[in-house]
Motif scaffolding. Structure first.
Motif, PDB file in Angstrom:
ATOM      1  N   ILE A 370       0.838  -1.196   0.000  1.00  0.00           N
ATOM      2  CA  ILE A 370       0.000   0.000   0.000  1.00  0.00           C
ATOM      3  C   ILE A 370       0.873   1.245   0.000  1.00  0.00           C
ATOM      4  N   LYS A 371       0.758   2.030  -1.042  1.00  0.00           N
ATOM      5  CA  LYS A 371       1.487   3.305  -1.096  1.00  0.00           C
ATOM      6  C   LYS A 371       0.957   4.225   0.010  1.00  0.00           C
ATOM      7  N   HIS A 372       1.875   4.926   0.667  1.00  0.00           N
ATOM      8  CA  HIS A 372       1.451   5.777   1.776  1.00  0.00           C
ATOM      9  C   HIS A 372       2.496   6.847   2.068  1.00  0.00           C
ATOM     10  N   ILE A 373       2.093   7.804   2.847  1.00  0.00           N
ATOM     11  CA  ILE A 373       2.978   8.878   3.294  1.00  0.00           C
ATOM     12  C   ILE A 373       3.673   8.449   4.588  1.00  0.00           C
ATOM     13  N   ASP A 374       4.984   8.593   4.622  1.00  0.00           N
ATOM     14  CA  ASP A 374       5.738   8.371   5.863  1.00  0.00           C
ATOM     15  C   ASP A 374       5.409   9.534   6.793  1.00  0.00           C
ATOM     16  N   MET A 375       4.778   9.258   7.909  1.00  0.00           N
ATOM     17  CA  MET A 375       4.303  10.321   8.791  1.00  0.00           C
ATOM     18  C   MET A 375       5.443  11.088   9.456  1.00  0.00           C
ATOM     19  N   LYS A 376       6.661  10.537   9.439  1.00  0.00           N
ATOM     20  CA  LYS A 376       7.793  11.244  10.025  1.00  0.00           C
ATOM     21  C   LYS A 376       8.437  12.206   9.033  1.00  0.00           C
ATOM     22  N   THR A 377       8.540  11.784   7.786  1.00  0.00           N
ATOM     23  CA  THR A 377       9.241  12.594   6.791  1.00  0.00           C
ATOM     24  C   THR A 377       8.308  13.304   5.825  1.00  0.00           C
ATOM     25  N   GLY A 378       7.071  12.802   5.706  1.00  0.00           N
ATOM     26  CA  GLY A 378       6.145  13.374   4.740  1.00  0.00           C
ATOM     27  C   GLY A 378       6.381  12.895   3.325  1.00  0.00           C
ATOM     28  N   GLU A 379       7.311  11.945   3.164  1.00  0.00           N
ATOM     29  CA  GLU A 379       7.633  11.432   1.831  1.00  0.00           C
ATOM     30  C   GLU A 379       6.719  10.254   1.472  1.00  0.00           C
ATOM     31  N   LEU A 380       6.492  10.116   0.145  1.00  0.00           N
ATOM     32  CA  LEU A 380       5.687   9.007  -0.350  1.00  0.00           C
ATOM     33  C   LEU A 380       6.517   7.730  -0.334  1.00  0.00           C
ATOM     34  N   VAL A 381       5.932   6.668   0.219  1.00  0.00           N
ATOM     35  CA  VAL A 381       6.600   5.366   0.274  1.00  0.00           C
ATOM     36  C   VAL A 381       5.889   4.415  -0.688  1.00  0.00           C
ATOM     37  N   ILE A 382       6.674   3.828  -1.603  1.00  0.00           N
ATOM     38  CA  ILE A 382       6.123   2.823  -2.522  1.00  0.00           C
ATOM     39  C   ILE A 382       6.742   1.484  -2.146  1.00  0.00           C
ATOM     40  N   PRO A 383       6.041   0.672  -1.375  1.00  0.00           N
ATOM     41  CA  PRO A 383       6.633  -0.555  -0.825  1.00  0.00           C
ATOM     42  C   PRO A 383       6.843  -1.640  -1.883  1.00  0.00           C
ATOM     43  N   THR A 384       7.815  -2.491  -1.645  1.00  0.00           N
ATOM     44  CA  THR A 384       8.071  -3.637  -2.527  1.00  0.00           C
ATOM     45  C   THR A 384       7.606  -4.936  -1.886  1.00  0.00           C
ATOM     46  N   THR A 385       7.260  -4.879  -0.616  1.00  0.00           N
ATOM     47  CA  THR A 385       6.696  -6.034   0.081  1.00  0.00           C
ATOM     48  C   THR A 385       5.420  -5.596   0.796  1.00  0.00           C
ATOM     49  N   ASN A 386       4.625  -6.553   1.224  1.00  0.00           N
ATOM     50  CA  ASN A 386       3.377  -6.231   1.911  1.00  0.00           C
ATOM     51  C   ASN A 386       3.657  -5.430   3.178  1.00  0.00           C
ATOM     52  N   ASN A 387       3.038  -4.288   3.263  1.00  0.00           N
ATOM     53  CA  ASN A 387       3.279  -3.388   4.398  1.00  0.00           C
ATOM     54  C   ASN A 387       2.009  -2.984   5.123  1.00  0.00           C
ATOM     55  N   GLY A 388       0.874  -3.391   4.574  1.00  0.00           N
ATOM     56  CA  GLY A 388      -0.380  -2.931   5.155  1.00  0.00           C
ATOM     57  C   GLY A 388      -1.483  -3.967   5.046  1.00  0.00           C
ATOM     58  N   ILE A 389      -2.622  -3.601   5.597  1.00  0.00           N
ATOM     59  CA  ILE A 389      -3.760  -4.511   5.666  1.00  0.00           C
ATOM     60  C   ILE A 389      -5.016  -3.822   5.146  1.00  0.00           C
ATOM     61  N   LYS A 390      -5.694  -4.514   4.241  1.00  0.00           N
ATOM     62  CA  LYS A 390      -7.021  -4.108   3.808  1.00  0.00           C
ATOM     63  C   LYS A 390      -8.003  -5.122   4.378  1.00  0.00           C
ATOM     64  N   LEU A 391      -9.137  -4.639   4.828  1.00  0.00           N
ATOM     65  CA  LEU A 391     -10.132  -5.495   5.468  1.00  0.00           C
ATOM     66  C   LEU A 391     -11.365  -5.610   4.577  1.00  0.00           C
ATOM     67  N   GLU A 392     -11.866  -6.819   4.465  1.00  0.00           N
ATOM     68  CA  GLU A 392     -13.051  -7.012   3.626  1.00  0.00           C
ATOM     69  C   GLU A 392     -13.972  -8.062   4.222  1.00  0.00           C
ATOM     70  N   LEU A 393     -15.221  -7.912   3.886  1.00  0.00           N
ATOM     71  CA  LEU A 393     -16.257  -8.838   4.309  1.00  0.00           C
ATOM     72  C   LEU A 393     -16.809  -9.499   3.060  1.00  0.00           C
ATOM     73  N   PHE A 394     -17.080 -10.779   3.125  1.00  0.00           N
ATOM     74  CA  PHE A 394     -17.645 -11.497   1.988  1.00  0.00           C
ATOM     75  C   PHE A 394     -19.153 -11.608   2.151  1.00  0.00           C
ATOM     76  N   ILE A 395     -19.840 -11.649   1.044  1.00  0.00           N
ATOM     77  CA  ILE A 395     -21.302 -11.644   1.085  1.00  0.00           C
ATOM     78  C   ILE A 395     -21.858 -12.848   1.823  1.00  0.00           C
ATOM     79  N   PHE A 396     -21.094 -13.953   1.816  1.00  0.00           N
ATOM     80  CA  PHE A 396     -21.578 -15.161   2.488  1.00  0.00           C
ATOM     81  C   PHE A 396     -21.222 -15.198   3.976  1.00  0.00           C
ATOM     82  N   ASP A 397     -20.596 -14.164   4.492  1.00  0.00           N
ATOM     83  CA  ASP A 397     -20.218 -14.160   5.905  1.00  0.00           C
ATOM     84  C   ASP A 397     -21.421 -14.071   6.842  1.00  0.00           C
ATOM     85  N   VAL A 398     -22.611 -13.822   6.282  1.00  0.00           N
ATOM     86  CA  VAL A 398     -23.815 -13.809   7.125  1.00  0.00           C
ATOM     87  C   VAL A 398     -24.413 -15.205   7.261  1.00  0.00           C
ATOM     88  N   PHE A 399     -23.952 -16.178   6.467  1.00  0.00           N
ATOM     89  CA  PHE A 399     -24.574 -17.506   6.483  1.00  0.00           C
ATOM     90  C   PHE A 399     -24.640 -18.140   7.877  1.00  0.00           C
TER      91      PHE A 399
END
Length: 487
Positions: A370-399
């Motif tokens: 996930i591209k993001h701003i380094d909160m210490k330097t204010g610079e844009l970080v373009i990661p080459t490895t997984n650095n973050g988490i996205k959360l999702e729910l699936f439609i069948f999770d109510v089953f």
């Protein structure tokens, strides 16, 4: 001429900023304001608007629950016999007729609505347009949206003709779930095509939800100094969106008790399928799933079954090999054979109840670059490895919360042909396979009516919904390429 009191506007903006600062700071996410004072007036307003749409305490709760150690259980069992039926089973012929009649009557009475999951872009198909706009190169060059709209028009007509005495509207409202990137383009596509013959008042667009993207430490990532990094909350985000965007309220206003939901990329989908609707109603189900038989034991698809004595979709990677290969008493069919195709039935009452379950639903973790701003330097970080988490729910999770579930098996070749991959993909699920599957089905329709199809012959959904009404083709040879729109 009336002029607004500028001081009141400024004071209101300051109050909003202060309130949001306090809310996010108390939630441990105050860093989102770190570069606020460096932003332009427009940038500040934009960030405040984005933050105002986020329930930060809910987001923190979801992150904590999703990333906490999970106790895995291998208690996987087949579906109960009383919750499962099959249209492929010859012994169900009379029941299928009854289910269809029930479904058609409900449609004629105006008691059925359709929800379309259409938030995805056609990026993997080489298109920047919404996936529903895609042309799979049928002789008619109709888009997926048009094919599905015409199926709605067709089944409305069939239902009205079957029950002319009905006092209902005979209308199937179509609720189209979009995403931020696809909303405007989807609406324009519908308007440019005059809603494909549907009344505009019966087509409602609503947006899928989004959640912030998090660093591994649980801190919300900033895409820019004035923009949070966000991602769609998965197709299971539909449940929250139905309430937030007014869909549930509209269903209530129209007094519609039953809903059919499906994904846009299935070119064979029977929209508002009366058989499926009638089956679920006959079972007194508050939720239903349409499935197809697995192609083979090792097919990488989720399976509808029981987990911990509750209904669930268990991913292929979660089922032990011996269970994947297990056969029924006939020695031929797989015990875990109900492949999930994201094709569901709901009662409106059940959809209204899901909000109460929200705190216990299990969101899934997707680790991403996930591209993001380094909160210490204010610079844009373009990661080459997984650095973050996205959360999702699936439609069948109510089953797991469903008390009365109904699962209906149908023939894959008649009802499921997903469009996932670009043209020429060796793995299939491509424009070529979608096109071939529709044309093969139409050839079967013509042959079942006693006719012969040579070449690419396409039958308009306005002519036939499921192969009915083709009696005049008996003894007729139809040569393609051709689009048959009327007889």
């Amino acid at each position: 001429m009336f002029l607004p009191d500028i001081s009141n506007v400024v004071n209101s903006a300051v109050a909003t900023e202060n309130q949001l600062r306090a809310t996010f700071t108390n939630a441990g996410q105050g860093h989102v304001f770190q570069y606020f004072d460096t932003l332009s007036s427009e940038g500040k307003a934009s960030l405040l608007a984005q933050l105002a749409d986020i329930d930060v305490d809910r987001c923190n709760r979801i992150f904590a629950k999703a990333t906490s150690p999970q106790t895995c259980s291998n208690s996987i069992e087949p579906l109960p016999a009383d919750s499962f039926s099959s249209t492929i089973n010859p012994s169900e012929v009379d029941s299928i007729k009854d289910w269809r009649a029930t479904g058609l009557k409900l449609i004629a009475e105006g008691k059925v609505a359709v929800i379309l999951l259409a938030g995805g872009q056609g990026t993997r198909l080489g298109s920047s347009a919404p996936k529903g706009c895609y042309d799979i190169n049928l002789p008619s060059h109709k888009s997926l949206f048009q094919l599905q709209a015409e199926r709605i028009l067709s089944i409305q007509r069939i239902a009205r003709n079957a029950y002319p005495e009905s006092q209902g509207t005979g209308i199937i409202p179509w609720y189209v779930m979009t995403s931020g990137p696809t909303r405007a383009a989807t609406e324009c596509f519908f308007k440019d095509n005059n809603f494909f013959g549907l009344l505009e008042e019966n087509v409602m667009f609503f947006n899928q939800g989004v959640l912030p993207a998090f660093g591994m430490d649980g801190k919300i990532l900033m895409e820019d100094k004035g923009v949070l990094a966000t991602a769609p909350d998965g197709n299971g985000g539909i449940y929250k969106a139905l309430k937030r965007e007014g869909v549930l309220a509209d269903l209530g206003r129209r007094a519609i008790p039953f809903v059919h939901a499906y994904c846009v990329d299935n070119c064979l989908v029977k929209v508002a399928d009366p058989v499926f609707i009638g089956y679920c109603v006959a079972k007194k189900a508050n939720c239903g799933a349409k499935v197809v038989p697995k192609q083979r034991a090792s097919e990488p698809v989720g399976v509808v079954c029981l987990r911990n004595n509750k209904f669930a979709v268990v991913e292929y990677s979660e089922i032990p090999l011996e269970l994947s290969n297990q056969l029924n008493a006939d020695g031929k069919t797989l015990t875990y054979n109900a492949a999930n195709i994201a094709n569901h039935f709901y009662t409106t009452e059940f959809l209204n109840s899901i909000d109460e379950m929200e705190q216990t639903l299990e969101f899934h973790v997707a680790k991403k670059k996930i591209k993001h701003i380094d909160m210490k330097t204010g610079e844009l970080v373009i990661p080459t490895t997984n650095n973050g988490i996205k959360l999702e729910l699936f439609i069948f999770d109510v089953f797991p919360f469903v008390e009365r579930m109904a699962v209906l098996e149908t023939a894959r070749k008649e009802e499921f042909s997903p469009l996932k991959n670009a043209s020429g993909c060796k793995d299939g699920d491509s424009p070529e396979t979608s096109r071939a599957d529709i044309l093969a089905q139409h050839k079967r329709f013509i042959e079942a009516a006693g006719g012969t199809a040579i070449g690419d012959v396409e039958l308009s959904p306005l002519l036939t919904y499921d192969g009915e009404g083709l009696e005049s083709l008996d003894g007729v040879t139809v040569k393609g390429p051709l689009v048959v729109s009327h007889l």
